[in-house]
Design an enzyme around this catalytic site. Sequence first.
Site, PDB file in Angstrom:
ATOM      1  N   ARG A 176     -10.095 -11.786   2.607  1.00 37.99           N
ATOM      2  CA  ARG A 176     -10.871 -12.652   2.004  1.00 37.99           C
ATOM      3  C   ARG A 176     -10.125 -14.190   2.126  1.00 37.99           C
ATOM      4  O   ARG A 176     -10.702 -15.193   2.135  1.00 37.99           O
ATOM      5  CB  ARG A 176     -11.314 -12.505   0.637  1.00 37.99           C
ATOM      6  CG  ARG A 176     -10.245 -12.082  -0.242  1.00 37.99           C
ATOM      7  CD  ARG A 176     -10.766 -11.452  -1.708  1.00 37.99           C
ATOM      8  NE  ARG A 176     -10.740  -9.938  -1.358  1.00 37.99           N
ATOM      9  CZ  ARG A 176     -11.342  -9.240  -2.120  1.00 37.99           C
ATOM     10  NH1 ARG A 176     -11.694  -9.591  -3.426  1.00 37.99           N
ATOM     11  NH2 ARG A 176     -11.225  -8.052  -2.018  1.00 37.99           N
ATOM     12  N   LYS A 181       0.725  -1.172  -0.083  1.00 42.30           N
ATOM     13  CA  LYS A 181      -0.079   0.216  -0.054  1.00 42.30           C
ATOM     14  C   LYS A 181       1.047   1.261   0.145  1.00 42.30           C
ATOM     15  O   LYS A 181       1.906   1.111   0.513  1.00 42.30           O
ATOM     16  CB  LYS A 181      -0.792   0.036   1.213  1.00 42.30           C
ATOM     17  CG  LYS A 181      -1.926  -1.131   1.235  1.00 42.30           C
ATOM     18  CD  LYS A 181      -2.659  -0.614   2.753  1.00 42.30           C
ATOM     19  CE  LYS A 181      -3.949  -1.872   2.963  1.00 42.30           C
ATOM     20  NZ  LYS A 181      -4.839  -1.667   1.850  1.00 42.30           N
TER      21      LYS A 181
HETATM   22  N1  BES Z   1      -8.018  -3.808   4.862  1.00 45.28           N
HETATM   23  C1  BES Z   1      -8.304  -3.394   3.523  1.00 45.28           C
HETATM   24  C2  BES Z   1      -9.561  -2.603   3.228  1.00 45.28           C
HETATM   25  C3  BES Z   1      -9.645  -1.483   3.935  1.00 45.28           C
HETATM   26  C4  BES Z   1      -9.259  -0.250   3.187  1.00 45.28           C
HETATM   27  C5  BES Z   1     -10.045  -1.296   5.184  1.00 45.28           C
HETATM   28  C6  BES Z   1      -9.509   0.814   4.029  1.00 45.28           C
HETATM   29  C7  BES Z   1     -10.179   0.065   5.945  1.00 45.28           C
HETATM   30  C8  BES Z   1      -9.814   0.845   5.494  1.00 45.28           C
HETATM   31  C9  BES Z   1      -8.075  -4.766   2.410  1.00 45.28           C
HETATM   32  O1  BES Z   1      -7.259  -5.594   2.931  1.00 45.28           O
HETATM   33  C10 BES Z   1      -7.758  -4.328   1.576  1.00 45.28           C
HETATM   34  O2  BES Z   1      -6.671  -3.566   1.183  1.00 45.28           O
HETATM   35  N2  BES Z   1      -8.653  -4.351   0.243  1.00 45.28           N
HETATM   36  C11 BES Z   1      -8.143  -3.816  -0.923  1.00 45.28           C
HETATM   37  C12 BES Z   1      -8.724  -4.953  -1.950  1.00 45.28           C
HETATM   38  C13 BES Z   1      -8.383  -4.755  -3.238  1.00 45.28           C
HETATM   39  C14 BES Z   1      -6.897  -5.054  -3.572  1.00 45.28           C
HETATM   40  C15 BES Z   1      -9.182  -5.564  -4.240  1.00 45.28           C
HETATM   41  C16 BES Z   1      -8.751  -2.589  -1.305  1.00 45.28           C
HETATM   42  O3  BES Z   1      -9.961  -2.027  -0.938  1.00 45.28           O
HETATM   43  O4  BES Z   1      -8.184  -1.709  -1.933  1.00 45.28           O
HETATM   44 MN    MN Z   2      -5.610  -5.560   2.213  1.00 49.55          MN
END
Ligand code: BES
Ligand code: MN
Length: 500
Positions: A352, A278
Amino acid sequence: MRVSIAKGGLPRVRVDLVAVPVLSDEDPRGEAKKLIRRLGRPLQREMERSGFTGEEGQSLAYQSEGKNWVFLGLGKRADLTTEAWRRFGYRSARSAADRGAEKLACYLPIDEADSVTLPVAEGVRLASYRFDRYKSEKEKSKKKELGELVMVGPTLKADREDDGRWRKLEVVAKAVFLARDLVNEPASFTTPTRLAEQAKALAKEGLAVEVWDKRRLAAEKFNGTLAVSRGSSEEPRFIKLTYRPPAKAAKGERGARLKKVALVGKGITFDSGGLSLKPAKSMETMKTDMAGAAAVLGVMSAVAKLRPMVEVTGYVPAAENLPGGGAQKPGDVITFLNGKSVEVLNTDAEGRLILADALCYASRAKPDVLVDLATLTGACMVALGVEVAGIMGNDQALIDRLIALGREAGEPLWQLPLVKDYREDIKGTIADIKNVGSGYGGTITAGLFLQEFVDCPSWAHLDIAGPAFVEKDFVWASKGGTGFGVRTLVRFIEELGQGG
Ligand code: BES
Ligand code: MN
Ligand code: ZN
């Protein structure tokens, strides 16, 4: 916090602050107006000068008759909901904290006062939360803790000491605060190991607790949790908490079979994204990625004390998602307990993967109801903002019930459709499924992914990415972890326990 209903009426109440709700369409002959008139012309002039008309959100502080008053606008009578009264409680508590008050009275000059004391007290109690473990002593002492809440009103009946309402309120508030604490603690404190220790501490409250370490996870083929944790030196854990109702009562007078509820909570104690790293900004709040797990621990702690007539099992897969040398790589394939294989194209879609393990495993116990909570997708925040969680599932009656209870609890849920055609979007190339879709409808494709691992006719998935953590103070929560989901699920379980 001690809660009581004052017997003698307003003049006898000795407190540091009296909060009074005012409606924008207040009856001129009603009790609130009577009080305002009694307090005299200077107050009325002050209200006129500052434009205080009782609109929602307005507030006015005043001193008279040797008391400190705060008048809080609640808007129109027709718009008054349970949540409006809870918010009156929040705002009263905030006013008390701002003034360093230790004793607060809420004056309830309305006919239906008895029906609002509970949400008002709940609001006050929830707003009293603070997380200041890491603040210096000097900073800490700034605000005094609220020690007592007195509710008073012309129509209020005296407290029936034994009805258990205030005890239940305290149990639920403690559960919410446990969830908030776990989220607010830095990720280097709340590790998977620490989460498991916290769960073990709940064994004392009357829960059966089982914790699996890495070796056991390997033996049980929890391949998602293992894959996600491989880039971190923190070991993964799987936590199982079980509450069983008292045996004698369990047979039930009507001979009804006891219902079984399974709760699953995402326990990513820190989400860096893994190799699909990230950006720095998105990582700042990623200690919150175990908020689903925290909510499950919170609910279980409350259930242990409330002892409803339902069997409840909490499942928490816990891991840290880091890009270390052993990290899983985009393109890797994982095979899950139900035989399905997944191509991991994005290591940041890790929630997931650990949930898939837990959902397969939880399904084997054949629960009547299966609910999972997860900070799963940023897309859910794009769709619904930070105040509303997404809900999806395979049982409309369950979804409707949770939405209704969430509304009562002040935890709004909004349903998103599990569009069947979108299943195409997560079809794998070399494996059955891939862990990400094309980008659009990311919350729904995540829900569809989870569904592949659910074998239960009554399942709901709550995407709490938005409301689990707030980055600024809201009326309903202060900055940080919110404990979202705890209050809705405790209500849901209690209702099931009453044969509902
Ligand atoms: N933990 C994150 C989702 C999240 C984002 C929670 C902001 C709280 C605040 C999750 O693991 C994630 O990174 N999801 C990705 C999914 C994508 C790679 C398909 C996302 O939301 O960008
Ligand atoms: Mn994630
Ligand atoms: Zn995550």
